[in-house]
Scaffold this motif. Structure first.
Motif, PDB file in Angstrom:
ATOM      1  N   SER A 492       0.835  -1.195   0.000  1.00  0.00           N
ATOM      2  CA  SER A 492       0.000   0.000   0.000  1.00  0.00           C
ATOM      3  C   SER A 492       0.870   1.245   0.000  1.00  0.00           C
ATOM      4  CB  SER A 492      -0.922   0.000   1.229  1.00  0.00           C
ATOM      5  OG  SER A 492      -1.697   1.170   1.283  1.00  0.00           O
ATOM      6  N   THR A 493       0.428   2.263  -0.750  1.00  0.00           N
ATOM      7  CA  THR A 493       1.101   3.553  -0.724  1.00  0.00           C
ATOM      8  C   THR A 493       0.098   4.653  -1.034  1.00  0.00           C
ATOM      9  OG1 THR A 493       2.921   4.856  -1.643  1.00  0.00           O
ATOM     10  CG2 THR A 493       1.772   3.408  -3.162  1.00  0.00           C
ATOM     11  N   PHE A 494       0.146   5.725  -0.261  1.00  0.00           N
ATOM     12  CA  PHE A 494      -0.655   6.911  -0.507  1.00  0.00           C
ATOM     13  C   PHE A 494       0.257   7.963  -1.138  1.00  0.00           C
ATOM     14  CE2 PHE A 494      -3.307   4.630   2.353  1.00  0.00           C
ATOM     15  CZ  PHE A 494      -4.606   5.057   2.115  1.00  0.00           C
ATOM     16  N   LEU A 495      -0.134   8.425  -2.317  1.00  0.00           N
ATOM     17  CA  LEU A 495       0.711   9.339  -3.077  1.00  0.00           C
ATOM     18  C   LEU A 495       0.291  10.783  -2.828  1.00  0.00           C
ATOM     19  CD1 LEU A 495       0.637   7.317  -6.416  1.00  0.00           C
ATOM     20  CD2 LEU A 495       2.396   7.261  -4.656  1.00  0.00           C
ATOM     21  N   PRO A 496       1.243  11.729  -2.915  1.00  0.00           N
ATOM     22  CA  PRO A 496       0.885  13.141  -2.756  1.00  0.00           C
ATOM     23  C   PRO A 496      -0.098  13.573  -3.847  1.00  0.00           C
ATOM     24  CG  PRO A 496       3.267  12.816  -2.649  1.00  0.00           C
ATOM     25  CD  PRO A 496       2.675  11.529  -3.136  1.00  0.00           C
ATOM     26  N   PHE A 497      -1.205  14.174  -3.435  1.00  0.00           N
ATOM     27  CA  PHE A 497      -2.205  14.632  -4.394  1.00  0.00           C
ATOM     28  C   PHE A 497      -2.912  15.832  -3.789  1.00  0.00           C
ATOM     29  CE2 PHE A 497      -6.574  13.926  -6.380  1.00  0.00           C
ATOM     30  CZ  PHE A 497      -6.228  14.569  -7.557  1.00  0.00           C
TER      31      PHE A 497
END
Length: 815
Positions: A492-497
Motif C-alpha cells: 500500500s502507498t498513498f501518493l501526494p495529491f
C-alpha cells in the motif's frame, strides 16, 4: 511487495491467460454432441441415456400438465397415481438436454422420484414423507457418488428454483437446511439469471440479514450488523480467492449466505456476523452453449457467453468457460464502468477420485464513481441529492485487476468417507484517484479532498481433511477433521495529491483534472498476515436423525505484522485460541427443525478504513461469540425459518475529532430473523425476510458511548420479493421486490442519523423459441421511484449515496 512476489504474480497472470486461451480453442473444436461419452445404459434406461439432446422449453406449471408436455416432446409414457401429484408443481425445464437430464430438472425439488420400467415407460412415485415437507433428492442424480463429496454434489433446488435445499457448511460439507444447527440461504444461478444480477451485491439484496454498503464500485456488506468485505467471501470453501472490489456472478452456480460467526466452520477469522460462499460452475452432463446481450438505461451494453463440454471415456473430463464484457455509462451522471471477466473450470470425475481446477481473470475500470462523505461534528445529515445527479468530480478514476487459480481434489476412502484437499492463489491490485467529501454540513456544503493511492493483495490459501460417517450402536456419527492455512501480503502507498475544492451537494463545482503522479504498481509492503487452524467435529444423531448434537472445536492462530513505508516493522501481533462450537437439532415432526448453537471465534483485528488518518493499520486479534436458537418449518412448497441471536465482538470506532480509528469497547447485536422462500401458491414464488436488530455499544472507554446504538445498524430491515406466472400468458412471469431500511445512526454518540428509505424493484421475463432454440427476454427496474437516499456502513459519520433508478434488459439464447 518483494520482487519475487511480483514475479510470481506476473507468472500467474501469464498462466491463467494461457489456460483461458487454450480452453477457448478446445471448446471451439469440441463436438456439439457428447452422446458417445455417456455411460452405457442398463436395461430399461436406454432411451434416456442414449438419445441425443433436444430442446426443452416447459415453463413452471402443475406437475401433471408438465408431464403431459414432456410426454408429447419425447414419446415417453408416464405411470402414476393422480392423487399423488395433484397438488405438486414442477419448476419446469429449458435448454438443450437429454430426456433423462431434462426429467431430473422437471422434478427437481418436488419430492417426486422416477424410475424407467421400460425403454419408453417411466413410473413416477411420490416419496412417502413428501407430505411432511421433507424434500427428496432424486436418487438418480447421485447414483454412485459418495455423499460426502462437495464436487458435483450440490443440493438440489427447492420448490420455486430460487434457492437450494441446502448448501456448503464449511468443512462439514454440504448439508440440508433442515439438518444444520445454523441458518443459511443458498441462492441459485436461476435466480441470478432471472434477476439479471451483476455482482454478489445484487444477489445479497434478497437477504434481510445481509445488506450491501459502500461505494458502487465495491461489494462490502453487513451481515447481522457486522462488516464483511469482499475479501471475506469464500470461493468453493476457500478464502482469499475473491477480489476486493465488485465480484461478477456469471461464473457461479450458487451464492450461499451463512449467518453468524463462521470461523469454526471455515477457518477464516474475519467474518463474525456471517459470510458468503461462491460455488463455481462446472461442465454438466450435456453440452452447453449459451450467449446473451444486455443493455441498461444510459446505454451501457454487455455480452455474456457460457460454454461447457465433457470429453473422454464416459465423459470423465469436463471444461466450462464463462465470459463477460460490459462497457458504458450508468444512470449516475458522468459515471462510466467497464468490466471484463473470464472464468475457466476444468474437472475430472473418476470412479473414486474427483478433481476440479478453476482459473479466472477480472479487469474493472470506473470513471466518476459514487463518492463517500464525512459529516462535520454536531451537524445534521442534509437531504440526499437527486440519485442520478453528479456530485463527484468527472476525472475520478478507479482501476482494478484480479487473477486467481485453484485446485480441489477428493478421494473416496470408503462408501461414506472421503479425503479432500484444496489450494489456491490470487493477486489483486487497485489504483484510486478520487475525492472524499469532508466536513459536510447540514446545508450540503463540503470540502472535496483529493486522495491517490495504490494497493496490492497477494494471497495463498489451502485446506486438507477427511470427512465421513460411522455408527456406534444406535448412535450415528458424522465426523470431519481439517487443517487450514491462509497467507496474505498487502502492499500500500498513498501518493501526494494536493486537490481541495469547496463545493455543495446540490450545486457541485466541477473542475478540470488536476496534475497527479503516476500510480505505484509495486507499492511497499504494508502488512503480512498468516492464519492457521485445525478443527474437529462430530455430529451425533439418534432416533432416525430426529435428535442431532454437534460438538466441535477449532484451534486458531493469527500472526499479523505491520510495516512502515521504509519496510521497517512497526507492530506485530500473535494470538491463538481454542474455539469451541456446540449445536443441536430436535425434530418433533419430520418437517420441523428446532435448533440452537453456541460458537466462539478468534478473529483478525479490524483494519482502519481509508478515511482514517491511520488508514490500513491492522489491529490485534480479538474474540467474538454467538448464541442462537430458532426453528425451521418446511411446509412442502415453502419454508419459513425463525432465529433469535446475540453476537458480541470488540468494536472499532473512528474518533470524529481526530479521525483516528481504534478498538474501543464491545458491540453487542441482539436480533430476530424471519425468512421465507418457496412457492406457497401455484405460480407464485416468495423470497424474503425480516430482521429486527438491537445493536448496542458497551464497555467503551470511560463509559462515553455505553448503551448507544451501534452505527450503521438499522433496527428494521425488511426484504420481500415475489414472482407470478401469469395465467393469461403462460410464458410470461412478472416480478417485484420491496426493500425497507429503518433510520440509523452514523456516529457512536448517536447525534447524527440518516432517515429510513424504501427501494422498489419490478421486472418481467418472457420465454419463447426460435427454430427450436429457447430464448429468454428479461427486463428489470431497480429503485423504481428513483428514491434519493443515504446509506452507511462505517463509523465516524460516513455516508454514501444510494444507487439511482436503473433499467436492465437482456436477451439470452441457448444453442
Amino acid at each position: 511487495m518483494r520482487e519475487s512476489e511480483i514475479g510470481s504474480a506476473k507468472k500467474m497472470h501469464r498462466g491463467v491467460a494461457g489456460a483461458v486461451a487454450a480452453a477457448a480453442v478446445l471448446l471451439l473444436q469440441a463436438p456439439a454432441r457428447a452422446d458417445n461419452h455417456v455411460v452405457p445404459p442398463v436395461a430399461g434406461e436406454q432411451l434416456a441415456q442414449s438419445s441425443q439432446p433436444r430442446s426443452f422449453a416447459i415453463p413452471a406449471q402443475p406437475l401433471a400438465s408438465a408431464l403431459d408436455r414432456f410426454a408429447d416432446q419425447t414419446g415417453i409414457s408416464f405411470a402414476y397415481r393422480t392423487g399423488d401429484i395433484s397438488t405438486i408443481r414442477s419448476p419446469g425445464v429449458s435448454g438443450m438436454l437429454a430426456p433423462r437430464e431434462a426429467l431430473q430438472q422437471l422434478l427437481a425439488g418436488t419430492g417426486v422420484s422416477f424410475a424407467f420400467t421400460g425403454a419408453n415407460t417411466v413410473t413416477i412415485t411420490k416419496a412417502p414423507d413428501a407430505g411432511s415437507g421433507a424434500m427428496q433428492l432424486d436418487a438418480v442424480q447421485v447414483q454412485g457418488l459418495n455423499q460426502q463429496s462437495t464436487i458435483d454434489n450440490l443440493p438440489p433446488p427447492y420448490a420455486g428454483g430460487q434457492v437450494a435445499t441446502g448448501g456448503r457448511e464449511g468443512f462439514l460439507g454440504n448439508r440440508d437446511t433442515m439438518d444444520t444447527p445454523f441458518t443459511s440461504t443458498s441462492y441459485t444461478s436461476t435466480l441470478v439469471q432471472n434477476q439479471q444480477a451483476r455482482t454478489i451485491a445484487d444477489v445479497v439484496a434478497n437477504d434481510a440479514a445481509a445488506t450491501k454498503y459502500g461505494l458502487s464500485m465495491f461489494d462490502q456488506f453487513r451481515i447481522r450488523g457486522f462488516l464483511l468485505g469482499a475479501g471475506g467471501v469464500s470461493f468453493d470453501g476457500l478464502y482469499g480467492l475473491v477480489q476486493e472490489d465488485r465480484v461478477p456472478v456469471e461464473a457461479f452456480e450458487r451464492v450461499e449466505v451463512f449467518r453468524g460467526p463462521s470461523a469454526f466452520l471455515n477457518g477464516y477469522v474475519g467474518a463474525v456476523g456471517g459470510t458468503i460462499n461462491l460455488s463455481p460452475k462446472k461442465a454438466g452432463a450435456q453440452p452447453l452453449t449459451s450467449a446473451g446481450a444486455s443493455y441498461n438505461t444510459s446505454g451501457q451494453v454487455g455480452a455474456v457467453a457460457d460454454v461447457g463440454r465433457r470429453f473422454g471415456k464416459d465423459g470423465a473430463f469436463g471444461i466450462r468457460f464463462n465470459g463477460l464484457y460490459r462497457d458504458g455509462y450508468t444512470p449516475l451522471q458522468n459515471n462510466k464502468e467497464r468490466v471484463g471477466n473470464a472464468a475457466l473450470a476444468l474437472d475430472y470425475a473418476g470412479s473414486n477420485v474427483r478433481l476440479a481446477t478453476y482459473f479466472g481473470y477480472t479487469k474493472q475500470d470506473t470513471m466518476a464513481g459514487n463518492q463517500l462523505f464525512i459529516m462535520s461534528a454536531n451537524q445534521q445529515v442534509p437531504a440526499a441529492p437527486n440519485a442520478m445527479s453528479a456530485v463527484q468530480q468527472p476525472w475520478e478514476t478507479i482501476d482494478t485487476e484480479f487473477v486467481y487459480g485453484m485446485a480441489r481434489g477428493e478421494v473416496d476412502l470408503a462408501n461414506d468417507w472421503i479425503a479432500f484437499a484444496a489450494y489456491g492463489q490470487s493477486y489483486f491490485r487497485e489504483n484510486w484517484l478520487r475525492t472524499i467529501g469532508r466536513n459536510m454540513t447540514a446545508q450540503g456544503r463540503f470540502l472535496a479532498s483529493g486522495q491517490q493511492y495504490s494497493r496490492t493483495f497477494w494471497k495463498q490459501t489451502g485446506e486438507v481433511g477427511v470427512r465421513g460417517k460411522m455408527k456406534t450402536g444406535p448412535i450415528s456419527h458424522s465426523m470431519a477433521m481439517v487443517a487450514t492455512g491462509y497467507w496474505e501480503v498487502v502492499g500500500s502507498t498513498f501518493l501526494p495529491f494536493a486537490f481541495s475544492q469547496s463545493t455543495n451537494l446540490y450545486n457541485p463545482v466541477m473542475t478540470s483534472a488536476p496534475a497527479s503522479g503516476a500510480f505505484n504498481y509495486n507499492p511497499p509492503k504494508a502488512s503480512a498476515t498468516s492464519l492457521g487452524s485445525f478443527a474437529l467435529t462430530d455430529t451425533l444423531s439418534a432416533f432416525d436423525e430426529r435428535v442431532q448434537v454437534m460438538l466441535g472445536a477449532r484451534n486458531q492462530s493469527i500472526q499479523n505484522d505491520n510495516f512502515t513505508t521504509t519496510g521497517a516493522l512497526s507492530s506485530s501481533y500473535f494470538a491463538s485460541a481454542l474455539s469451541p462450537a456446540v449445536g443441536a437439532i430436535v425434530k418433533p415432526w419430520q418437517n420441523v427443525s428446532l435448533y440452537g448453537n453456541y460458537i466462539q471465534a478468534l478473529q483478525q483485528g479490524p483494519t482502519a478504513p481509508t478515511t482514517a488518518v491511520n488508514a490500513g493499520q491492522i489491529f490485534a486479534p480479538t474474540q467474538s461469540w454467538q448464541l442462537e436458537v430458532g426453528a425451521k418449518v418446511d411446509f412442502g412448497k415453502w419454508t419459513a425459518t425463525l432465529g433469535l441471536f446475540e453476537i458480541t465482538q470488540p468494536a472499532g470506532i473512528t474518533n470524529p475529532a481526530t479521525s483516528v480509528f481504534s478498538v474501543d469497547g464491545q458491540q453487542v447485536n441482539q436480533g430476530i430473523e424471519l425468512n421465507v422462500f418457496g412457492e406457497p401458491i401455484e405460480g407464485v414464488r416468495l423470497l424474503g425476510g425480516l430482521m429486527l436488530l438491537n445493536a448496542r455499544l458497551t464497555q467503551t472507554a470511560g463509559g462515553t458511548f455505553n448503551g448507544m446504538k451501534a452505527p450503521a445498524s438499522p433496527d428494521v430491515t425488511l426484504k420481500l420479493g415475489a414472482e407470478w406466472d401469469t395465467p393469461f400468458m403462460k410464458a410470461l412471469t412478472l416480478t417485484g421486490r420491496v426493500n425497507f431500511f429503518s433510520g440509523q445512526y452514523i456516529n457512536e454518540a448517536n447525534t447524527q442519523a440518516i432517515p429510513a428509505y424504501t427501494l422498489v424493484g419490478v421486472g418481467a421475463r418472457y420465454r419463447f423459441e426460435v427454430d427450436h432454440k429457447p430464448i429468454a427476454l428479461r427486463a428489470n427496474v431497480e429503485n423504481l421511484f428513483n428514491e434519493s437516499s443515504w446509506q452507511s456502513g462505517y463509523t465516524g459519520g460516513i455516508v454514501y449515496r444510494g444507487t439511482p433508478r436503473t433499467i436492465y434488459v437482456s436477451l439470452t439464447a441457448d444453442f
